[in-house]
Design a protein around this motif. Structure first.
Motif, PDB file in Angstrom:
ATOM      1  N   GLY A  57      10.550 -11.282  11.688  1.00 17.58           N
ATOM      2  CA  GLY A  57       9.184 -10.795  11.917  1.00 17.58           C
ATOM      3  C   GLY A  57       8.461 -10.790  10.580  1.00 17.58           C
ATOM      4  O   GLY A  57       8.537 -11.763   9.818  1.00 17.58           O
ATOM      5  N   ALA A  58       7.763  -9.694  10.284  1.00 18.26           N
ATOM      6  CA  ALA A  58       7.081  -9.611   8.986  1.00 18.26           C
ATOM      7  C   ALA A  58       8.116  -9.776   7.880  1.00 18.26           C
ATOM      8  O   ALA A  58       9.151  -9.121   7.878  1.00 18.26           O
ATOM      9  CB  ALA A  58       6.361  -8.278   8.861  1.00 18.26           C
ATOM     10  N   ALA A  59       7.835 -10.672   6.938  1.00 14.18           N
ATOM     11  CA  ALA A  59       8.788 -10.935   5.857  1.00 14.18           C
ATOM     12  C   ALA A  59       8.605  -9.973   4.695  1.00 14.18           C
ATOM     13  O   ALA A  59       9.548  -9.707   3.945  1.00 14.18           O
ATOM     14  CB  ALA A  59       8.619 -12.378   5.374  1.00 14.18           C
ATOM     15  N   THR A  60       7.382  -9.467   4.551  1.00  8.33           N
ATOM     16  CA  THR A  60       7.076  -8.533   3.458  1.00  8.33           C
ATOM     17  C   THR A  60       6.041  -7.536   3.968  1.00  8.33           C
ATOM     18  O   THR A  60       5.417  -7.756   5.011  1.00  8.33           O
ATOM     19  CB  THR A  60       6.461  -9.267   2.240  1.00  8.33           C
ATOM     20  OG1 THR A  60       5.191  -9.823   2.614  1.00  8.33           O
ATOM     21  CG2 THR A  60       7.357 -10.377   1.713  1.00  8.33           C
ATOM     22  N   LEU A  61       5.863  -6.458   3.212  1.00  6.83           N
ATOM     23  CA  LEU A  61       4.803  -5.497   3.516  1.00  6.83           C
ATOM     24  C   LEU A  61       3.869  -5.401   2.328  1.00  6.83           C
ATOM     25  O   LEU A  61       4.314  -5.413   1.177  1.00  6.83           O
ATOM     26  CB  LEU A  61       5.392  -4.109   3.763  1.00  6.83           C
ATOM     27  CG  LEU A  61       6.262  -3.941   5.006  1.00  6.83           C
ATOM     28  CD1 LEU A  61       6.746  -2.497   5.102  1.00  6.83           C
ATOM     29  CD2 LEU A  61       5.486  -4.311   6.253  1.00  6.83           C
ATOM     30  N   GLN A  62       2.586  -5.276   2.628  1.00  8.31           N
ATOM     31  CA  GLN A  62       1.603  -5.089   1.575  1.00  8.31           C
ATOM     32  C   GLN A  62       0.985  -3.698   1.769  1.00  8.31           C
ATOM     33  O   GLN A  62       0.848  -3.245   2.895  1.00  8.31           O
ATOM     34  CB  GLN A  62       0.501  -6.155   1.655  1.00  8.31           C
ATOM     35  CG  GLN A  62       1.013  -7.597   1.692  1.00  8.31           C
ATOM     36  CD  GLN A  62       1.494  -8.060   3.091  1.00  8.31           C
ATOM     37  OE1 GLN A  62       0.965  -7.628   4.103  1.00  8.31           O
ATOM     38  NE2 GLN A  62       2.506  -8.917   3.118  1.00  8.31           N
ATOM     39  N   ALA A  63       0.640  -3.043   0.656  1.00  9.21           N
ATOM     40  CA  ALA A  63       0.050  -1.695   0.744  1.00  9.21           C
ATOM     41  C   ALA A  63      -1.364  -1.718   0.183  1.00  9.21           C
ATOM     42  O   ALA A  63      -1.575  -2.205  -0.928  1.00  9.21           O
ATOM     43  CB  ALA A  63       0.903  -0.694  -0.026  1.00  9.21           C
ATOM     44  N   SER A  64      -2.309  -1.197   0.977  1.00  8.76           N
ATOM     45  CA  SER A  64      -3.686  -1.144   0.476  1.00  8.76           C
ATOM     46  C   SER A  64      -4.227   0.276   0.403  1.00  8.76           C
ATOM     47  O   SER A  64      -5.309   0.496  -0.098  1.00  8.76           O
ATOM     48  CB  SER A  64      -4.603  -2.009   1.352  1.00  8.76           C
ATOM     49  OG  SER A  64      -4.764  -1.402   2.616  1.00  8.76           O
TER      50      SER A  64
ATOM     51  N   PHE B  10       0.130   4.741   2.269  1.00  6.13           N
ATOM     52  CA  PHE B  10       1.209   3.796   2.589  1.00  6.13           C
ATOM     53  C   PHE B  10       1.973   3.418   1.316  1.00  6.13           C
ATOM     54  O   PHE B  10       3.205   3.319   1.330  1.00  6.13           O
ATOM     55  CB  PHE B  10       0.608   2.547   3.255  1.00  6.13           C
ATOM     56  CG  PHE B  10       1.627   1.652   3.921  1.00  6.13           C
ATOM     57  CD1 PHE B  10       2.465   2.137   4.905  1.00  6.13           C
ATOM     58  CD2 PHE B  10       1.718   0.313   3.577  1.00  6.13           C
ATOM     59  CE1 PHE B  10       3.396   1.309   5.531  1.00  6.13           C
ATOM     60  CE2 PHE B  10       2.640  -0.525   4.197  1.00  6.13           C
ATOM     61  CZ  PHE B  10       3.480  -0.026   5.177  1.00  6.13           C
ATOM     62  N   ALA B  11       1.220   3.245   0.220  1.00  2.77           N
ATOM     63  CA  ALA B  11       1.892   2.934  -1.055  1.00  2.77           C
ATOM     64  C   ALA B  11       2.828   4.080  -1.433  1.00  2.77           C
ATOM     65  O   ALA B  11       3.942   3.856  -1.927  1.00  2.77           O
ATOM     66  CB  ALA B  11       0.852   2.690  -2.145  1.00  2.77           C
TER      67      ALA B  11
ATOM     68  N   GLU C 162       8.469   6.144  -1.867  1.00  2.00           N
ATOM     69  CA  GLU C 162       9.572   7.039  -1.450  1.00  2.00           C
ATOM     70  C   GLU C 162      10.740   6.218  -0.901  1.00  2.00           C
ATOM     71  O   GLU C 162      11.911   6.535  -1.134  1.00  2.00           O
ATOM     72  CB  GLU C 162       9.092   7.993  -0.354  1.00  2.00           C
ATOM     73  CG  GLU C 162       8.217   9.121  -0.857  1.00  2.00           C
ATOM     74  CD  GLU C 162       7.573   9.896   0.308  1.00  2.00           C
ATOM     75  OE1 GLU C 162       6.540  10.502   0.068  1.00  2.00           O
ATOM     76  OE2 GLU C 162       8.099   9.850   1.447  1.00  2.00           O
ATOM     77  N   GLU C 163      10.407   5.163  -0.153  1.00  2.00           N
ATOM     78  CA  GLU C 163      11.461   4.313   0.415  1.00  2.00           C
ATOM     79  C   GLU C 163      12.211   3.567  -0.689  1.00  2.00           C
ATOM     80  O   GLU C 163      13.421   3.363  -0.609  1.00  2.00           O
ATOM     81  CB  GLU C 163      10.868   3.332   1.436  1.00  2.00           C
ATOM     82  CG  GLU C 163      10.317   3.992   2.678  1.00  2.00           C
ATOM     83  CD  GLU C 163      11.391   4.809   3.399  1.00  2.00           C
ATOM     84  OE1 GLU C 163      12.288   4.236   3.991  1.00  2.00           O
ATOM     85  OE2 GLU C 163      11.310   6.059   3.343  1.00  2.00           O
TER      86      GLU C 163
END
Ligand SMILES: Cc1cc2nc3c(=O)[nH]c(=O)nc-3n(C[C@H](O)[C@H](O)[C@H](O)COP(=O)(O)OP(=O)(O)OC[C@H]3O[C@@H](n4cnc5c(N)ncnc54)[C@H](O)[C@@H]3O)c2cc1C
Length: 323
Positions: free
Chosen positions: A54-61, A65-66, A71-72
């Motif tokens: 599915g999604a290969a990466t995540l982006q934070a805007s 979320f950042a 924390e993760e």
């Protein structure tokens, strides 16, 4: 177990909501038709490691979320990769972390909903009640939410017709993904792995942090190609995407051990819907297609997380004693 809230769909949105509700001391029961955590952040397990198909990466805007991704990272479930983030050891770890310790049920496909005497009930295809609670959070892609609500004999004051109309207006881009197992020694000989007519992106799993599956490659087809081939059978699509992979990477067919294809009928929403004016009777909606207009340009996975947290917040606020 008696539950205060039933969460149907535990991708990133449902899992973020479930976690927020559990932190507020709600007893949460989650149901998902998938065999394990992830939804569109799934990691397909193979002997030699995983494929983030599915999604290969995540982006934070947004800072929220950042902050969660930071924390993760601290918890060892994510790592930065360039300007993006990936889950460790696969993308599904991020969803699994949110669900850790909760009352989670996999391989449960909800076929219909009932609402009676202030109680929601989820029913499977055999008519068995698979969960019940006074509050209900539906966190599945909008077309699946629409199908489920239409299959349920719910009155207009529980599910207003405007909700169904609004859900019917949300379209998604599809995406075919190819999962390729090549010889671990196979090297890309051509540099170009960016968008083209067929190929949206190619990832080598081992290029991401924390992976050792050096023979695993993932190809996402473009929305246009996926749309045009949406109803083709997976075997045919796998071979066509293998040919596109060979053309783009220069890796020869003799180095490719296996290829399979996965159809994402709903990969990313093409519009978003503010669910708040449509919600009633303890039913709230969450997912990447939901949020106020201000979230239109936020990446979909981030919007899913934000919408899950917001939906949990609405349920919590509705239960507070009015002063
Ligand atoms: C190929 C691909 C690439 C992507 N790339 C990016 C990217 O680069 N950046 C980005 O931000 N986003 C990207 N996305 C989108 C991102 O993955 C999603 O926005 C996000 O994961 C959606 O989370 P969700 O919880 O809203 O939905 P989902 O992850 O779809 O979760 C819904 C869950 O509901 C369950 N479900 C559905 N119906 C039922 C039912 N009747 N009963 C029980 N369970 C049910 C499903 O099994 C699923 O687990 C990509 C998606 C795909 C497919």
């Amino acid at each position: 177990m008696d539950a205060d809230v039933l969460v149907v769909g535990t991708g990133l949105a449902g899992a973020a909501a479930a976690r927020a509700l559990a932190e507020a001391a709600w007893r949460v029961r989650t149901l998902d038709k998938g065999r394990g955590p992830g939804g569109r952040l799934s990691t397909r397990r193979k002997q030699a490691g995983g494929f983030d198909h599915g999604a290969a990466t995540l982006q934070a805007s947004t800072p929220a979320f950042a902050g969660w991704l930071a924390e993760e990272v601290a918890a060892g479930r994510a790592a930065p990769w360039g300007e993006a983030y990936v889950g460790l050891p696969g993308m599904s770890a991020l969803v699994a972390g949110l669900l850790d310790g909760l009352d989670v049920h996999w391989s449960v496909a909800v076929a219909a909903l009932q609402f009676e005497a202030g109680q929601w009930r989820a029913v499977d295809a055999e008519g068995r009640v698979v969960g019940a609670a006074p509050a209900f959070l539906l966190a599945v892609p909008a077309p699946q939410a629409l199908a489920l609500l239409r299959a349920s004999a719910l009155s207009n004051d529980v599910v207003p017709p405007q909700m169904l109309e609004a859900l019917a207006g949300i379209r998604y881009a599809p995406c075919w993904a190819a999962l390729l197992e090549a010889e671990p020694s196979a090297e890309r000989r051509l540099r170009d792995s960016g968008p083209g007519d067929v190929v949206e992106a190619i990832y080598r799993e081992a290029d991401k942090p924390g992976r050792s599956n050096s023979g695993h490659w993932l190809l996402h087809a473009t929305n246009a190609w996926s749309e045009a081939n949406l109803e083709a059978d997976a075997g045919t699509v796998a071979l066509r995407l293998r040919d596109a992979f060979i053309a783009r990477t220069g890796i020869g067919p003799e180095a490719i051990r296996d290829v399979s294809a996965h159809r994402w009928r709903y990969s990313r929403p093409l519009g978003i819907l503010d669910p708040v004016p449509l919600e009633s009777a303890g039913l709230v909606l969450a997912g990447d297609a939901f949020g106020p207009p201000a979230l239109t340009d936020v990446p979909p996975a981030e919007r899913a997380w934000l919408s899950g947290r917001a939906a949990a917040g609405r349920l919590i606020a509705a239960r507070q004693p009015k002063s």
